[in-house]
Design an enzyme around this catalytic site. Structure first.
Site, PDB file in Angstrom:
ATOM      1  CD  GLU A 103      -2.810   0.939   2.591  1.00 39.69           C
ATOM      2  OE1 GLU A 103      -3.193  -0.212   2.910  1.00 39.69           O
ATOM      3  OE2 GLU A 103      -3.173   1.948   3.196  1.00 39.69           O
ATOM      4  CG  ASP A 105      -1.756   4.644   3.068  1.00 34.55           C
ATOM      5  OD1 ASP A 105      -2.585   4.248   2.262  1.00 34.55           O
ATOM      6  OD2 ASP A 105      -1.553   4.125   4.183  1.00 34.55           O
ATOM      7  CD  GLU A 107      -4.628   7.270   6.200  1.00 30.49           C
ATOM      8  OE1 GLU A 107      -5.252   6.215   6.029  1.00 30.49           O
ATOM      9  OE2 GLU A 107      -4.116   7.583   7.298  1.00 30.49           O
TER      10      GLU A 107
END
Ligand SMILES: *[C@@H]1O[C@H](CO)[C@@H](O)[C@H](O)[C@H]1NC(C)=O
Ligand SMILES: *[C@@H]1O[C@H](CO)[C@@H](O)[C@H](O)[C@H]1NC(C)=O
Ligand SMILES: *[C@@H]1O[C@H](CO)[C@@H](O)[C@H](O)[C@H]1NC(C)=O
Length: 284
Positions: A103, A105, A107
């Site tokens: 993953e 990311d 955010e």
């Protein structure tokens, strides 16, 4: 000028079409993603050119790309929740399925009006994350769309904000650091409530009288190797810029400058959590 225009136009068309041949996407976001959860809280607007996700006290919402990819360059334009967004999180990430997932990311942790968002980044390999780096942004991410990009190829992952590199993760498999090379990933986006941790570590809660909260996404553009029925669109091999993209000296210098000015958390220097410095940190 007039006599030069056709030539430069021709050249740029040639360059563009060579580029497009490698599974580039452009145009309405409704062609590249589906709204996958949120029971009507995600919406396509403007003939599919704009996608809004919303969050209220019973649910958030999310999107995912129709295709899955093994390597590519992915750009998404996002405009974050305006005003008091404390407790809310907008996520934009690539992820493979399964227990040993990979993953990459972004955010965006919301905040009270006038207080800065935090851009939280992480990289998971084989289900293992713990590689957080956090940044303040150098602009108001709620006032306009900005472009958030990931380059992922066999030698490195680079994360960009408006084409400025903010993070680099090199392939250091040769010295034992796992690197995502086998598992195809999809692109995801979501808006959800995380007021137990997101804003000032969970001190500031979501103010539900302001719901629904809304974030906007558009122009998911990618130039990538699409995996379909186990086959990659990058075979047979053709020239793909993203496959060899890395930071040159100027890029390295921009990365360093941004990190020294805007990085507010770096797992590499968190001696409490990691008394032994992670290998990738000692080699960067
Ligand atoms: C959620 O919001 C709605 C509309 O504002 C309200 O009527 C309802 O009571 C709220 N539910 C909870 C569990 O807070
Ligand atoms: C929110 O604002 C506070 C105070 O200005 C700041 O310390 C914090 O880093 C900001 N962002 C988040 C996500 O808490
Ligand atoms: C929540 O927002 C409303 C509307 O702006 C405001 O009146 C109220 O004071 C806020 N609540 C908290 C706990 O800040």
């Amino acid at each position: 000028m007039a006599s030069k225009a056709p030539l430069s136009l021709l050249l740029s068309l040639l360059v563009t079409s060579a580029f497009v041949a490698a599974e580039a996407s452009a145009g309405p976001i409704s062609r590249t993603v589906d709204i996958t959860w949120g029971d009507g809280r995600g919406k396509f607007l403007n003939n599919g050119r704009l996608l809004t996700l919303s969050l209220d006290n019973s649910s958030g919402s999310g999107l995912q790309s129709k295709s899955k990819f093994l390597y590519g360059k992915f750009d998404m334009q996002i405009k974050l929740v305006r005003g008091n967004s404390a407790g809310t999180v907008v996520a934009y990430y690539l992820r493979s399925p399964g227990l040993n997932w990979d993953e990459i990311d972004f955010e965006f942790l919301g905040n009270l009006t006038g207080h800065p968002y935090v851009l939280h980044t992480n990289i998971f390999t084989g289900g293992q994350g713990n590689r957080e780096q956090q940044f303040y942004l150098w602009f108001d991410p709620t006032a306009a769309f900005h472009t958030y990009s990931v380059v992922w190829n066999p030698s490195n992952i680079i994360i960009y904000v408006d084409n400025t590199p903010i993070r680099e993760f090199k392939n250091l498999r040769s010295v034992g650091v796992p690197y995502p090379m086998k598992q195809p990933m999809r692109v995801f986006g979501s808006l959800w409530d995380a007021d137990d941790w997101a804003t000032r570590g969970g001190l500031v809660k979501t103010n539900w009288t302001l719901a629904p909260f809304t974030a906007s996404f558009r122009n998911l553009n990618y130039d990538a190797c699409i995996i379909s029925n186990g086959r990659s669109s990058c075979k047979p091999k053709s020239s793909k810029r993203f496959m060899i993209q890395k930071l040159d000296l100027a890029g390295q210098n921009r990365l360093k400058a941004v990190q020294s000015k805007y990085m507010i958390y770096n797992y590499c220097v968190d001696k409490k959590r990691f008394p032994i410095v992670p290998i990738e940190c000692t080699l960067s």
